[in-house]
Design a protein around this motif. Sequence first.
Motif, short mmCIF file in Angstrom:
data_model
loop_
_atom_site.label_atom_id
_atom_site.label_comp_id
_atom_site.label_asym_id
_atom_site.label_seq_id
_atom_site.Cartn_x
_atom_site.Cartn_y
_atom_site.Cartn_z
N ALA A 108 -3.48 9.99 7.36
CA ALA A 108 -2.88 11.10 6.28
C ALA A 108 -1.34 11.02 6.18
O ALA A 108 -0.96 11.12 4.97
N GLU A 109 -0.76 10.69 7.19
CA GLU A 109 0.77 10.81 6.94
C GLU A 109 1.20 9.42 6.10
O GLU A 109 2.17 9.51 5.44
N ALA A 110 0.60 8.24 6.69
CA ALA A 110 0.73 7.25 5.81
C ALA A 110 0.44 7.24 4.37
O ALA A 110 1.19 6.76 3.40
N GLU A 111 -0.76 7.81 4.04
CA GLU A 111 -1.11 8.21 2.73
C GLU A 111 -0.24 8.96 2.05
O GLU A 111 0.07 8.64 0.86
N GLN A 112 0.38 10.16 2.66
CA GLN A 112 1.29 11.04 1.89
C GLN A 112 2.59 10.33 1.71
O GLN A 112 3.36 10.41 0.55
N LYS A 113 2.96 9.30 2.49
CA LYS A 113 4.31 8.51 2.31
C LYS A 113 3.80 7.43 1.30
O LYS A 113 4.88 6.57 0.91
N GLU A 114 2.53 7.22 0.99
CA GLU A 114 2.05 6.01 -0.06
C GLU A 114 2.41 4.71 0.57
O GLU A 114 2.63 4.04 0.01
N ASP A 115 2.15 4.61 1.97
CA ASP A 115 2.40 3.60 2.65
C ASP A 115 0.63 3.05 2.67
O ASP A 115 0.18 3.36 3.73
N TRP A 116 0.40 2.47 1.66
CA TRP A 116 -1.06 2.11 1.45
C TRP A 116 -1.66 1.11 2.42
O TRP A 116 -2.53 1.37 3.06
N ASP A 117 -0.70 0.14 2.94
CA ASP A 117 -1.25 -0.74 3.72
C ASP A 117 -1.47 -0.18 5.07
O ASP A 117 -2.55 -0.46 5.78
N GLU A 118 -0.75 0.68 5.61
CA GLU A 118 -0.77 1.20 6.95
C GLU A 118 -2.05 2.30 6.83
O GLU A 118 -2.79 2.21 7.84
N ALA A 119 -2.10 2.98 5.85
CA ALA A 119 -3.02 3.98 5.72
C ALA A 119 -4.65 3.09 5.76
O ALA A 119 -5.41 3.58 6.33
#
Length: 179
Positions: free
Chosen positions: A132-143
């Motif tokens: 969810a944190e990765a999604e919020q940061k729009e770090d799509w690869d990590e999410a």
Amino acid sequence: SGNKGPDDAQIEEIKSNYKKGEAAYEAKDYLTALKFYLAATQDEVRIEEYEASLERIEECRQIIDGEVEKAIENAKAGDFAGAEKRFKEIKKTYGDYAKTRIDAALEELKDDPKFRDWVAKQRADRLLIKAAEAEQKEDWDEAEKLYRQIKKLFKKGDPEYDTARDKLTKIKMAKALED
């Protein structure tokens, strides 16, 4: 040789960190104590406070590990709700240090059929937060990577599996829109 040894400021800093660590230890704030003891032993200086800090570091670690072990014993006794509650309290009290210890304890239980589902749920909770944190940061690869890990922990039809699958679909769409 020009080697004069530690200066007075360095020695005073070690003594100060040791005193702060002792105060935290007496207050049973073992994580704070551990941090001060680690700071006191950052540079090796053979003084009494340095040596005492080394001993206290081990004591703090044993106390925290003992708390984690009690939670694992709850799980082994079948009290998964009690174990989860203790894990949350331990994580809140001891932070990242405890999370590492809990992960190591869960690793030991992951292959036991009695605990497999419970361990998967514990891991999924941590991964969901990170995803969810990765999604919020729009770090799509990590999410995407994290949701794939969550998906592997469960079987088709499990709510966590379905949630991960839905999130992966949304991430693919977000990546496509970004391109």
